[in-house]
Design a protein around this motif. Structure first.
Motif, PDB file in Angstrom:
ATOM      1  N   ARG A   1       0.515  -0.760   0.140  1.00  0.00           N
ATOM      2  CA  ARG A   1       0.062  -0.152   0.079  1.00  0.00           C
ATOM      3  C   ARG A   1       0.706   0.835  -0.146  1.00  0.00           C
ATOM      4  O   ARG A   1       0.549   1.914   0.235  1.00  0.00           O
ATOM      5  CB  ARG A   1      -0.660  -0.233   1.497  1.00  0.00           C
ATOM      6  N   GLY A   2       1.658   0.692   0.159  1.00  0.00           N
ATOM      7  CA  GLY A   2       2.731   2.348  -0.444  1.00  0.00           C
ATOM      8  C   GLY A   2       3.163   2.538   1.656  1.00  0.00           C
ATOM      9  O   GLY A   2       3.237   4.105   0.849  1.00  0.00           O
ATOM     10  N   VAL A   3       3.109   2.343   2.114  1.00  0.00           N
ATOM     11  CA  VAL A   3       3.357   3.027   3.484  1.00  0.00           C
ATOM     12  C   VAL A   3       4.485   2.775   4.367  1.00  0.00           C
ATOM     13  O   VAL A   3       5.524   1.418   4.119  1.00  0.00           O
ATOM     14  CB  VAL A   3       1.770   2.331   4.461  1.00  0.00           C
ATOM     15  N   ASN A   4       5.180   3.681   4.362  1.00  0.00           N
ATOM     16  CA  ASN A   4       6.497   3.417   4.935  1.00  0.00           C
ATOM     17  C   ASN A   4       6.960   3.491   6.303  1.00  0.00           C
ATOM     18  O   ASN A   4       5.513   3.812   7.342  1.00  0.00           O
ATOM     19  CB  ASN A   4       7.550   5.099   4.719  1.00  0.00           C
ATOM     20  N   LEU A   5       7.498   2.799   7.109  1.00  0.00           N
ATOM     21  CA  LEU A   5       8.404   2.221   8.595  1.00  0.00           C
ATOM     22  C   LEU A   5       8.855   3.635   8.788  1.00  0.00           C
ATOM     23  O   LEU A   5      10.360   3.061   7.892  1.00  0.00           O
ATOM     24  CB  LEU A   5       7.938   0.925   8.820  1.00  0.00           C
ATOM     25  N   SER A   6       8.731   4.098   9.725  1.00  0.00           N
ATOM     26  CA  SER A   6       9.859   4.867  10.334  1.00  0.00           C
ATOM     27  C   SER A   6      10.543   4.425  11.407  1.00  0.00           C
ATOM     28  O   SER A   6      11.321   4.833  11.770  1.00  0.00           O
ATOM     29  CB  SER A   6       9.613   6.535  10.748  1.00  0.00           C
ATOM     30  N   ARG A   7      10.081   3.087  11.551  1.00  0.00           N
ATOM     31  CA  ARG A   7      10.163   2.647  13.063  1.00  0.00           C
ATOM     32  C   ARG A   7      10.041   1.194  13.264  1.00  0.00           C
ATOM     33  O   ARG A   7       8.424   0.752  13.118  1.00  0.00           O
ATOM     34  CB  ARG A   7      10.507   3.389  14.272  1.00  0.00           C
ATOM     35  N   ILE A   8      10.595   0.292  13.294  1.00  0.00           N
ATOM     36  CA  ILE A   8      10.190  -1.144  13.670  1.00  0.00           C
ATOM     37  C   ILE A   8      11.277  -1.921  14.646  1.00  0.00           C
ATOM     38  O   ILE A   8      12.418  -1.968  14.581  1.00  0.00           O
ATOM     39  CB  ILE A   8       9.813  -2.020  12.459  1.00  0.00           C
ATOM     40  N   GLU A   9      10.436  -1.963  15.922  1.00  0.00           N
ATOM     41  CA  GLU A   9      11.814  -3.134  16.914  1.00  0.00           C
ATOM     42  C   GLU A   9      10.506  -4.041  17.204  1.00  0.00           C
ATOM     43  O   GLU A   9       9.714  -4.521  17.281  1.00  0.00           O
ATOM     44  CB  GLU A   9      12.352  -1.970  17.972  1.00  0.00           C
ATOM     45  N   SER A  10      11.463  -5.193  17.551  1.00  0.00           N
ATOM     46  CA  SER A  10      10.796  -6.402  18.002  1.00  0.00           C
ATOM     47  C   SER A  10      10.968  -6.879  19.274  1.00  0.00           C
ATOM     48  O   SER A  10      12.468  -5.876  19.489  1.00  0.00           O
ATOM     49  CB  SER A  10      12.045  -7.876  17.457  1.00  0.00           C
ATOM     50  N   ARG A  11      10.256  -6.872  20.024  1.00  0.00           N
ATOM     51  CA  ARG A  11      10.429  -7.085  21.023  1.00  0.00           C
ATOM     52  C   ARG A  11      10.063  -8.470  21.605  1.00  0.00           C
ATOM     53  O   ARG A  11       8.789  -8.908  21.112  1.00  0.00           O
ATOM     54  CB  ARG A  11       9.634  -6.299  21.765  1.00  0.00           C
ATOM     55  N   PRO A  12      10.228  -8.547  23.249  1.00  0.00           N
ATOM     56  CA  PRO A  12       9.772 -10.327  23.431  1.00  0.00           C
ATOM     57  C   PRO A  12       8.377 -10.764  23.875  1.00  0.00           C
ATOM     58  O   PRO A  12       7.896  -9.350  24.248  1.00  0.00           O
ATOM     59  CB  PRO A  12      10.877 -10.449  24.323  1.00  0.00           C
ATOM     60  N   ILE A  13       7.407 -11.402  23.515  1.00  0.00           N
ATOM     61  CA  ILE A  13       6.274 -11.100  23.743  1.00  0.00           C
ATOM     62  C   ILE A  13       6.392 -11.930  25.480  1.00  0.00           C
ATOM     63  O   ILE A  13       5.659 -11.206  26.314  1.00  0.00           O
ATOM     64  CB  ILE A  13       5.088 -12.448  23.526  1.00  0.00           C
ATOM     65  N   GLY A  14       7.098 -12.988  25.667  1.00  0.00           N
ATOM     66  CA  GLY A  14       6.939 -13.047  27.235  1.00  0.00           C
ATOM     67  C   GLY A  14       6.550 -14.420  27.666  1.00  0.00           C
ATOM     68  O   GLY A  14       6.732 -14.992  28.799  1.00  0.00           O
ATOM     69  N   ASP A  15       5.708 -15.196  27.107  1.00  0.00           N
ATOM     70  CA  ASP A  15       5.260 -16.109  27.459  1.00  0.00           C
ATOM     71  C   ASP A  15       6.167 -17.018  26.593  1.00  0.00           C
ATOM     72  O   ASP A  15       6.393 -18.382  28.022  1.00  0.00           O
ATOM     73  CB  ASP A  15       3.482 -15.970  26.664  1.00  0.00           C
ATOM     74  N   LEU A  16       6.925 -17.381  25.790  1.00  0.00           N
ATOM     75  CA  LEU A  16       7.746 -18.215  25.279  1.00  0.00           C
ATOM     76  C   LEU A  16       9.011 -17.732  24.826  1.00  0.00           C
ATOM     77  O   LEU A  16       8.903 -17.003  24.792  1.00  0.00           O
ATOM     78  CB  LEU A  16       7.215 -19.507  24.393  1.00  0.00           C
ATOM     79  N   MET A  17      10.115 -18.498  24.729  1.00  0.00           N
ATOM     80  CA  MET A  17      11.057 -18.248  24.083  1.00  0.00           C
ATOM     81  C   MET A  17      11.157 -18.337  22.473  1.00  0.00           C
ATOM     82  O   MET A  17      10.678 -19.108  22.541  1.00  0.00           O
ATOM     83  CB  MET A  17      12.336 -19.082  24.165  1.00  0.00           C
ATOM     84  N   GLY A  18      12.024 -17.495  21.696  1.00  0.00           N
ATOM     85  CA  GLY A  18      11.351 -16.513  20.529  1.00  0.00           C
ATOM     86  C   GLY A  18      10.313 -16.319  19.927  1.00  0.00           C
ATOM     87  O   GLY A  18      10.344 -16.044  18.515  1.00  0.00           O
ATOM     88  N   ARG A  19       9.096 -16.201  20.947  1.00  0.00           N
ATOM     89  CA  ARG A  19       8.022 -15.330  20.326  1.00  0.00           C
ATOM     90  C   ARG A  19       8.022 -13.627  20.570  1.00  0.00           C
ATOM     91  O   ARG A  19       8.402 -13.333  21.892  1.00  0.00           O
ATOM     92  CB  ARG A  19       6.887 -15.960  21.184  1.00  0.00           C
TER      93      ARG A  19
END
Length: 323
Positions: free
Chosen positions: A234-252
């Motif tokens: 849709r032509g939407v640019n991202l100015s920031r994207i960061e991953s954060r652990p969900i906390g319930d399981l490793m690797g999520r």
């Protein structure tokens, strides 16, 4: 005679003299609002959820250190909160101590971890071997240094000899500046956000951001690409994207995202609908004006008129009015 409405209550990372207070003063002056200093970011946000405050002003991103994880994680869970505005504050530090302190006396320095990260090279160069004593805010370190324990006398030991603080903090608490321009990057900026409870979304200004928390649709190869394609298509640019652990399981992991544009715009709304279709969890954190006033570059075919025209074309096809 009608009663006067009480001033809005703003919770913020205190005490007096923090960079967060400087951000808050750009939003509302002390004459216009009730300032409610809090011991940490989580307390400020929870004050809004508990209706002890109408709004919170908290740091969310620093140009040197990146996202403020306490803010990102608190917004990602619990009762919904939304971002209403952002404010940019240039960050300048001084090294301050009690009157009479010499630079050679300093063995321990207190400040907020984000401030320490922005001054590490200077400290290693000028004060090698100095130990960092974490504080809940830069101003809290200055306040403790000025008054280690109320009523215990000036000789009390706060646990450190100097603090990395804003110049205003040193002045406010009567500290002596031992060194100026101690930050590693003199152009550092921290982005603060005004947070409130959900309500009508402010109208688009033409220079807006939309913030989201998104969980991946699966842990399979290509899952991240599938999520990102909802924006790219849709032509939407991202100015920031960061991953954060969900906390319930490793690797999520979840993703904290700032997209250029407003939910009222067709291309952004279509991207959100795509995310809602393919992702198990999407939390809308608001659409709000950008602090820098920069308008996004919209690709041909991604304007509101282009989306409306394409939608009308399909309706005409369904009605037998076009080929």
């Amino acid at each position: 005679m009608p009663a006067t409405a009480p001033p809005p209550r703003y919770a913020y990372l205190g005490p007096a003299g923090t960079f967060t207070e400087a951000a808050l003063r750009q939003v509302a002056s002390p004459d216009e609002a009730q300032y409610l200093p809090q011991v940490d970011v989580v307390s400020a946000l929870e004050s809004v959820r508990a209706v002890r405050a109408d709004y919170a002003v908290v740091p969310i991103e620093n140009s040197v250190e990146g996202g403020v994880t306490a803010t990102l994680d608190t917004l990602a869970t619990g009762l919904a909160l939304v971002l209403l505005r952002e404010v940019l504050v240039p960050i300048t530090f001084v090294l301050a101590g009690r009157p009479g302190t010499r630079l050679a006396d300093v063995r321990r320095v207190s400040t907020h971890p984000h401030a320490w990260a922005q001054c590490r090279r200077w400290v290693n160069t000028h004060l090698p071997g100095v130990v960092h004593v974490p504080a809940t805010s830069t101003a809290a370190a200055g306040a403790l240094l000025a008054d280690p324990a109320a009523g215990s006398g000036a000789a009390a030991d706060p646990g450190f000899e100097a603090a990395l603080v804003a110049p205003l903090t040193a002045e406010l608490y009567g500290l002596e500046v031992l060194a100026t321009q101690v930050a590693d990057n003199e152009r550092a900026v921290t982005r603060f956000v005004v947070v409130g409870r959900p309500g009508p979304v402010p109208a688009p200004t033409g220079s807006d951001k939309t913030s989201l928390v998104v969980h991946l649709p699966s842990n399979d190869a290509g899952a991240l690409l599938e999520m990102l394609e909802q924006f790219a298509a849709r032509g939407v640019n991202l100015s920031r994207i960061e991953s954060r652990p969900i906390g319930d399981l490793m690797g999520r992991y979840s993703f904290s995202i700032d997209a250029e544009g407003h939910v009222a715009e067709e291309r952004v709304a279509e991207a959100l609908m795509g995310l809602h279709r393919v992702c198990p969890h999407v939390r809308f954190l608001g659409s709000y004006p950008r602090a820098d006033g920069v308008a996004p570059r919209i690709e041909p075919g991604m304007t509101d008129d282009a989306f409306a025209g394409a939608r009308q074309w399909v309706e005409d096809l369904r009605g037998g009015r076009a080929s």
